[in-house]
Design a protein around this motif. Structure first.
Motif, mmCIF file in Angstrom:
data_model
loop_
_atom_site.group_PDB
_atom_site.id
_atom_site.type_symbol
_atom_site.label_atom_id
_atom_site.label_comp_id
_atom_site.label_asym_id
_atom_site.label_seq_id
_atom_site.Cartn_x
_atom_site.Cartn_y
_atom_site.Cartn_z
ATOM 1 N N VAL A 83 11.632 -41.677 48.523
ATOM 2 C CA VAL A 83 12.062 -42.682 47.554
ATOM 3 C C VAL A 83 11.009 -43.776 47.413
ATOM 4 O O VAL A 83 10.742 -44.267 46.315
ATOM 5 N N GLY A 84 10.374 -44.141 48.524
ATOM 6 C CA GLY A 84 9.307 -45.132 48.466
ATOM 7 C C GLY A 84 8.144 -44.666 47.609
ATOM 8 O O GLY A 84 7.582 -45.437 46.822
ATOM 9 N N ARG A 125 18.765 -48.368 51.579
ATOM 10 C CA ARG A 125 17.842 -49.138 50.753
ATOM 11 C C ARG A 125 17.155 -50.247 51.533
ATOM 12 O O ARG A 125 16.173 -50.825 51.055
ATOM 13 N N LYS A 126 17.643 -50.547 52.746
ATOM 14 C CA LYS A 126 17.013 -51.567 53.585
ATOM 15 C C LYS A 126 15.909 -50.995 54.467
ATOM 16 O O LYS A 126 15.219 -51.744 55.169
ATOM 17 N N ASP A 127 15.762 -49.678 54.442
ATOM 18 C CA ASP A 127 14.684 -49.053 55.208
ATOM 19 C C ASP A 127 13.338 -49.627 54.758
ATOM 20 O O ASP A 127 13.120 -49.863 53.567
ATOM 21 N N ARG A 128 12.424 -49.812 55.688
ATOM 22 C CA ARG A 128 11.158 -50.485 55.378
ATOM 23 C C ARG A 128 10.353 -49.738 54.321
ATOM 24 O O ARG A 128 9.601 -50.352 53.562
ATOM 25 N N HIS A 129 10.496 -48.428 54.254
ATOM 26 C CA HIS A 129 9.751 -47.660 53.254
ATOM 27 C C HIS A 129 10.200 -48.000 51.829
ATOM 28 O O HIS A 129 9.427 -47.860 50.879
ATOM 29 N N ILE A 130 11.435 -48.428 51.697
ATOM 30 C CA ILE A 130 11.961 -48.795 50.382
ATOM 31 C C ILE A 130 11.880 -50.304 50.171
ATOM 32 O O ILE A 130 11.336 -50.777 49.162
ATOM 33 N N THR A 132 10.191 -52.756 51.656
ATOM 34 C CA THR A 132 8.873 -53.391 51.619
ATOM 35 C C THR A 132 8.143 -53.074 50.318
ATOM 36 O O THR A 132 7.519 -53.951 49.700
ATOM 37 N N ILE A 133 8.242 -51.833 49.869
ATOM 38 C CA ILE A 133 7.586 -51.461 48.616
ATOM 39 C C ILE A 133 8.238 -52.179 47.437
ATOM 40 O O ILE A 133 7.551 -52.674 46.537
ATOM 41 N N MET A 134 9.573 -52.289 47.444
ATOM 42 C CA MET A 134 10.261 -52.996 46.357
ATOM 43 C C MET A 134 9.855 -54.465 46.329
ATOM 44 O O MET A 134 9.677 -55.052 45.251
ATOM 45 N N ALA A 135 9.696 -55.076 47.500
ATOM 46 C CA ALA A 135 9.259 -56.474 47.540
ATOM 47 C C ALA A 135 7.870 -56.617 46.936
ATOM 48 O O ALA A 135 7.588 -57.562 46.183
ATOM 49 N N GLY A 136 7.001 -55.657 47.236
ATOM 50 C CA GLY A 136 5.656 -55.687 46.676
ATOM 51 C C GLY A 136 5.652 -55.464 45.170
ATOM 52 O O GLY A 136 4.889 -56.100 44.437
ATOM 53 N N VAL A 137 6.529 -54.572 44.700
ATOM 54 C CA VAL A 137 6.643 -54.316 43.261
ATOM 55 C C VAL A 137 7.114 -55.574 42.538
ATOM 56 O O VAL A 137 6.582 -55.941 41.479
ATOM 57 N N ARG A 138 8.093 -56.252 43.106
ATOM 58 C CA ARG A 138 8.597 -57.479 42.472
ATOM 59 C C ARG A 138 7.515 -58.550 42.433
ATOM 60 O O ARG A 138 7.338 -59.238 41.412
ATOM 61 N N ASN A 139 6.799 -58.718 43.530
ATOM 62 C CA ASN A 139 5.749 -59.754 43.580
ATOM 63 C C ASN A 139 4.611 -59.455 42.614
ATOM 64 O O ASN A 139 3.977 -60.363 42.080
ATOM 65 N N THR A 140 4.355 -58.177 42.396
ATOM 66 C CA THR A 140 3.225 -57.778 41.561
ATOM 67 C C THR A 140 3.576 -57.705 40.082
ATOM 68 O O THR A 140 2.797 -58.129 39.219
ATOM 69 N N HIS A 141 4.755 -57.192 39.782
ATOM 70 C CA HIS A 141 5.077 -56.863 38.387
ATOM 71 C C HIS A 141 6.222 -57.670 37.784
ATOM 72 O O HIS A 141 6.500 -57.507 36.588
#
Length: 356
Positions: A83-84, A125-130, A132-141
């Motif tokens: 999913v990540g 959805r709290k797994d770090r693979h999901i 952490t990537i979602m946090a990065g997507v939000r910060n970037t896009h």
């Protein structure tokens, strides 16, 4: 003998889809009374969410399944790593097509969680693979939300003038705009109305016309609620008069309230109008009336939708906020304020209040 591992797994199609109540060809047929219960259960499963939500969840699951198949990845059991990677592909545009917005990715993630839960599986959805990537997507896009333009009173009057008062389609569209605006209704709520209670299987509410106005009983996102639509100050902008006129000339006494008009505008069909038609009506009449003519044509086309009527009432009604909240069926005042475009803008000048 116990069932094998293969027979205990949910039945799955090529795209990974399967029913929350899968058939089990290796099991004994259910008795007739249990088959009937299973059929009813499927009906309740469908009623748990709107048709639009189910369509979106189904499309997102198919998108995810197709991407996994192309990458040679499995979808069962749920894998946070997979999913990540999928989220990353969606954000970067590597999942097919242009990069998805943050809101689209968040919806896809919700869709995956729902689809897995319907299969008796859980996606963390709290797994770090999901996470952490979602946090990065939000910060970037992440970008500021694009809200649809509110149709204010002057806009609505101008939009009504673009309609043909001498045709059935014009009478219907006039009633849709006025009832949708005055009731603060969602487009699905508008087209889901019947003339009376329990008249159709797919109805989501009904109307009652009184001397004082129109009482709408409907099932929305937050459950059943009553919406009062009083008569207007003039016949030309009165939603109740517009609705009565439509019903009279369309000769509708039973079933769906708003229907398709066929035969070059001369005949009223039995089929209920689709909710997408409300959005198209708002967009078409707003553009024809020159609403937000200060914007480029391409940008104007993106400004209007069915929600523009709902936001218009919230922005135009100069009454206590709690009455607007009740009319729109919001669970919180905070949600209502999101709909109040421009209503309170610059009403309180803190610059002057501070002494500047």
């Amino acid at each position: 003998m116990g069932r094998t591992a293969a027979s205990s797994r949910p039945q799955r199609g090529d795209d990974g889809s399967h029913s929350p109540l899968p058939s089990q060809p290796d099991a004994s047929p259910l008795p007739d009374h249990l088959e009937n219960l299973a059929g009813r259960a499927r009906g309740y499963l469908e009623a748990a969410s709107s048709a639009n939500t189910r369509r979106a969840y189904s499309a997102d699951w198919k998108h995810f399944s197709t991407w996994c198949r192309r990458q040679g990845l499995g979808i069962i059991p749920p894998s946070p790593q997979t999913v990540g990677l999928y989220i990353t592909a969606c954000a970067s545009g590597d999942s097919g097509g242009k990069p998805n917005s943050v809101s689209t990715i968040e919806r896809r993630l919700s869709s995956l969680s729902w689809n897995y839960s319907q299969r008796g599986l859980s996606l963390d959805r709290k797994d770090r693979h999901i996470a952490t990537i979602m946090a990065g997507v939000r910060n970037t896009h992440a970008v500021p939300p694009r809200q649809k333009e509110a149709i204010l009173l002057g806009d609505l009057v101008a939009m009504l003038e673009t309609l043909d008062r001498g045709s059935l389609r014009g009478l219907r569209d006039r009633a849709i705009l006025l009832v949708g605006f005055a009731g603060g209704l969602r487009r699905s709520e508008i087209v889901g109305l019947d003339i009376g209670r329990d008249q159709t299987e797919d109805g989501r509410g009904w109307i009652e016309i009184f001397e004082e106005g129109l009482l709408v009983t409907l099932r929305g996102k937050t459950g059943w609620r009553e919406v009062e639509i009083g008569r207007g100050s003039t016949a030309t902008t009165c939603p109740v008069t517009a609705l009565e006129t439509w019903l009279k000339f369309a000769r509708i006494a039973h079933g769906p309230l708003f229907r398709r008009v066929t035969g070059k505008g001369r005949q009223v069909g039995a089929e209920r109008l689709k909710d997408q038609e409300v959005a198209r009506l708002v967009k078409r009449t707003a553009l024809a009336a020159g609403v937000r003519g200060d914007l480029p044509e391409r940008e104007r086309e993106k400004k209007f939708s069915g929600h523009s009527l709902r936001a218009g009432l919230a922005s135009s009604a100069e009454v206590d906020e709690r009455y607007v909240q009740k009319q729109l069926g919001h669970a919180s005042a905070e949600m209502t304020r999101k709909y109040q475009r421009r209503r309170d803008r610059f009403r309180i000048n803190l610059t002057k209040a501070s002494g500047l």
